[in-house]
Design a protein around this motif. Structure first.
Motif, PDB file in Angstrom:
ATOM      1  N   SER A 105     -21.196  24.790   0.518  1.00 51.64           N
ATOM      2  CA  SER A 105     -20.759  23.619  -0.239  1.00 51.64           C
ATOM      3  C   SER A 105     -20.053  22.621   0.675  1.00 51.64           C
ATOM      4  CB  SER A 105     -19.809  24.035  -1.366  1.00 51.64           C
ATOM      5  OG  SER A 105     -20.498  24.797  -2.316  1.00 51.64           O
ATOM      6  N   VAL A 106     -20.302  21.363   0.417  1.00 53.95           N
ATOM      7  CA  VAL A 106     -19.666  20.279   1.169  1.00 53.95           C
ATOM      8  C   VAL A 106     -18.314  19.994   0.532  1.00 53.95           C
ATOM      9  CG1 VAL A 106     -19.880  17.829   1.770  1.00 53.95           C
ATOM     10  CG2 VAL A 106     -21.895  19.325   1.823  1.00 53.95           C
ATOM     11  N   LYS A 107     -17.322  19.735   1.356  1.00 51.60           N
ATOM     12  CA  LYS A 107     -15.970  19.454   0.858  1.00 51.60           C
ATOM     13  C   LYS A 107     -15.676  17.964   0.953  1.00 51.60           C
ATOM     14  CE  LYS A 107     -14.039  23.984   1.905  1.00 51.60           C
ATOM     15  NZ  LYS A 107     -15.279  24.677   1.937  1.00 51.60           N
ATOM     16  N   PHE A 108     -15.166  17.421  -0.137  1.00 47.28           N
ATOM     17  CA  PHE A 108     -14.805  16.002  -0.160  1.00 47.28           C
ATOM     18  C   PHE A 108     -13.661  15.766   0.828  1.00 47.28           C
ATOM     19  CE2 PHE A 108     -12.692  12.203  -1.520  1.00 47.28           C
ATOM     20  CZ  PHE A 108     -13.724  11.378  -1.948  1.00 47.28           C
ATOM     21  N   LEU A 116     -13.683  22.275   6.745  1.00 41.87           N
ATOM     22  CA  LEU A 116     -12.262  22.269   6.383  1.00 41.87           C
ATOM     23  C   LEU A 116     -11.800  20.833   6.167  1.00 41.87           C
ATOM     24  CD1 LEU A 116     -11.078  24.703   9.194  1.00 41.87           C
ATOM     25  CD2 LEU A 116     -11.520  25.305   6.813  1.00 41.87           C
ATOM     26  N   VAL A 117     -10.795  20.687   5.326  1.00 41.59           N
ATOM     27  CA  VAL A 117     -10.177  19.373   5.140  1.00 41.59           C
ATOM     28  C   VAL A 117      -8.745  19.515   5.619  1.00 41.59           C
ATOM     29  CG1 VAL A 117      -9.624  17.533   3.513  1.00 41.59           C
ATOM     30  CG2 VAL A 117     -11.681  18.922   3.158  1.00 41.59           C
ATOM     31  N   ASP A 118      -8.486  18.997   6.837  1.00 41.19           N
ATOM     32  CA  ASP A 118      -7.138  19.145   7.409  1.00 41.19           C
ATOM     33  C   ASP A 118      -6.237  17.994   6.956  1.00 41.19           C
ATOM     34  OD1 ASP A 118      -7.657  16.912   9.071  1.00 41.19           O
ATOM     35  OD2 ASP A 118      -8.378  18.188  10.702  1.00 41.19           O
ATOM     36  N   ASP A 119      -4.993  18.031   7.396  1.00 35.77           N
ATOM     37  CA  ASP A 119      -4.001  17.049   6.951  1.00 35.77           C
ATOM     38  C   ASP A 119      -4.388  15.620   7.314  1.00 35.77           C
ATOM     39  OD1 ASP A 119      -2.471  19.011   5.806  1.00 35.77           O
ATOM     40  OD2 ASP A 119      -1.136  19.259   7.539  1.00 35.77           O
ATOM     41  N   SER A 120      -4.941  15.423   8.502  1.00 37.13           N
ATOM     42  CA  SER A 120      -5.318  14.057   8.902  1.00 37.13           C
ATOM     43  C   SER A 120      -6.478  13.543   8.038  1.00 37.13           C
ATOM     44  CB  SER A 120      -5.692  14.000  10.384  1.00 37.13           C
ATOM     45  OG  SER A 120      -6.840  14.773  10.647  1.00 37.13           O
ATOM     46  N   VAL A 186     -20.293  11.941  -9.054  1.00 39.71           N
ATOM     47  CA  VAL A 186     -19.854  12.958  -8.092  1.00 39.71           C
ATOM     48  C   VAL A 186     -20.729  12.912  -6.839  1.00 39.71           C
ATOM     49  CG1 VAL A 186     -19.864  15.461  -7.711  1.00 39.71           C
ATOM     50  CG2 VAL A 186     -18.704  14.519  -9.710  1.00 39.71           C
ATOM     51  N   TYR A 187     -22.034  12.768  -7.026  1.00 41.18           N
ATOM     52  CA  TYR A 187     -22.934  12.711  -5.872  1.00 41.18           C
ATOM     53  C   TYR A 187     -22.587  11.531  -4.965  1.00 41.18           C
ATOM     54  CZ  TYR A 187     -26.932  11.680  -2.982  1.00 41.18           C
ATOM     55  OH  TYR A 187     -27.731  11.376  -1.902  1.00 41.18           O
ATOM     56  N   PHE A 188     -22.435  10.356  -5.553  1.00 37.21           N
ATOM     57  CA  PHE A 188     -22.167   9.182  -4.720  1.00 37.21           C
ATOM     58  C   PHE A 188     -20.782   9.229  -4.080  1.00 37.21           C
ATOM     59  CE2 PHE A 188     -25.879   7.372  -6.904  1.00 37.21           C
ATOM     60  CZ  PHE A 188     -26.572   6.966  -5.781  1.00 37.21           C
ATOM     61  N   MET A 189     -19.839   9.902  -4.736  1.00 36.39           N
ATOM     62  CA  MET A 189     -18.512  10.025  -4.127  1.00 36.39           C
ATOM     63  C   MET A 189     -18.523  10.980  -2.931  1.00 36.39           C
ATOM     64  SD  MET A 189     -15.823   9.949  -7.318  1.00 36.39           S
ATOM     65  CE  MET A 189     -14.383   9.719  -6.260  1.00 36.39           C
ATOM     66  N   ILE A 190     -19.305  12.050  -3.011  1.00 36.15           N
ATOM     67  CA  ILE A 190     -19.289  13.037  -1.921  1.00 36.15           C
ATOM     68  C   ILE A 190     -20.396  12.788  -0.889  1.00 36.15           C
ATOM     69  CG2 ILE A 190     -20.772  14.809  -2.950  1.00 36.15           C
ATOM     70  CD1 ILE A 190     -18.562  16.831  -1.911  1.00 36.15           C
ATOM     71  N   LYS A 191     -21.317  11.895  -1.184  1.00 41.08           N
ATOM     72  CA  LYS A 191     -22.442  11.629  -0.283  1.00 41.08           C
ATOM     73  C   LYS A 191     -22.025  11.348   1.160  1.00 41.08           C
ATOM     74  CE  LYS A 191     -26.539   8.824   0.273  1.00 41.08           C
ATOM     75  NZ  LYS A 191     -27.242   7.624  -0.110  1.00 41.08           N
ATOM     76  N   PRO A 192     -20.953  10.606   1.425  1.00 46.11           N
ATOM     77  CA  PRO A 192     -20.577  10.347   2.827  1.00 46.11           C
ATOM     78  C   PRO A 192     -20.222  11.603   3.611  1.00 46.11           C
ATOM     79  CG  PRO A 192     -19.441   8.829   1.359  1.00 46.11           C
ATOM     80  CD  PRO A 192     -20.120   9.853   0.487  1.00 46.11           C
ATOM     81  N   TYR A 193     -19.961  12.711   2.941  1.00 42.81           N
ATOM     82  CA  TYR A 193     -19.526  13.927   3.619  1.00 42.81           C
ATOM     83  C   TYR A 193     -20.656  14.928   3.848  1.00 42.81           C
ATOM     84  CZ  TYR A 193     -15.268  11.705   2.264  1.00 42.81           C
ATOM     85  OH  TYR A 193     -14.282  10.757   2.083  1.00 42.81           O
ATOM     86  N   TYR A 194     -21.873  14.574   3.377  1.00 45.24           N
ATOM     87  CA  TYR A 194     -23.025  15.414   3.678  1.00 45.24           C
ATOM     88  C   TYR A 194     -23.396  15.255   5.131  1.00 45.24           C
ATOM     89  CZ  TYR A 194     -23.853  16.692  -1.176  1.00 45.24           C
ATOM     90  OH  TYR A 194     -23.725  17.218  -2.438  1.00 45.24           O
TER      91      TYR A 194
END
Length: 195
Positions: A105-108, A116-120, A186-194
């Motif tokens: 799964s891709v993470k927003f 991973l989604v780190d603090d920065s 949801v797709y368009f919001m997370i699309k940049p992270y694919y």
């Protein structure tokens, strides 16, 4: 005797609806959470989220067309659009299970695509992550809850229990429409992270 056979058939159909309503979320959760992924060859699987957005968009169109048709008294056209909506839902489910059983799964907010989604990264995406997660949570929860209602609505329509069907769709239709619309969002919001 005929009524007794009809009652037995009704019980079978109702049991099938309950079983499907329980199995779908269990299978999807298992496939998403299961650490090992299937080895489905090719990068084509990574294109499936785009297909999901198209299927959800088409579902929005068919649901609205079904509503317009029934309001105009065209029951035959209404049934056709609702059947199309159901088939799109089945296509979505098959594709969704295939995707999530094959790809992590891709993470927003995962800007560097390391899983991973780190603090920065959190600081960079800001409150949009919270908005995304709220929309995603409502989308997932309602998509699970709406399945039995959709199946019952179809069952009531096909078994000519029209009054029960009408009562069921007063709740089911707006929820199904919301789930389909938020699927696209949801797709368009997370699309940049694919990838």
């Amino acid at each position: 005797m005929a009524k007794e056979l009809g009652d037995n058939n009704n019980k079978v159909y109702l049991r099938i609806i309950y079983l499907i309503s329980i199995l779908i979320p269990l299978v999807v959760a298992f496939l998403i959470l299961f650490p090992a992924k299937l080895s489905v060859g090719g990068d084509w699987v990574k294109m499936l989220p785009g297909l999901h957005a198209i299927v959800n968009s088409l579902t929005v169109v068919t649901l609205i067309a079904a509503l317009v048709s029934v309001k105009q008294g065209n029951i035959t056209l209404h049934r056709s659009f609702m059947f199309a909506s159901l088939m799109l839902g089945v296509l979505f489910l098959i594709s969704y299970v295939l995707y999530h059983s094959s790809v992590e799964s891709v993470k927003f907010g995962d800007l560097n695509h390391d899983g991973l989604v780190d603090d920065s990264e959190l600081a960079e995406v800001g409150t949009s992550r919270v908005v995304y997660l709220v929309i995603l949570a409502s989308h997932i929860l309602l998509s699970i809850l709406v399945v039995p209602f959709v199946l019952f609505a179809f069952y009531y329509a096909l078994s000519d229990q029209i009054e029960r069907h009408k009562k069921m769709v007063k709740f089911t239709f707006p929820v199904w429409l919301y789930v389909s619309i938020t699927g696209v969002i949801v797709y368009f919001m997370i699309k940049p992270y694919y990838f």
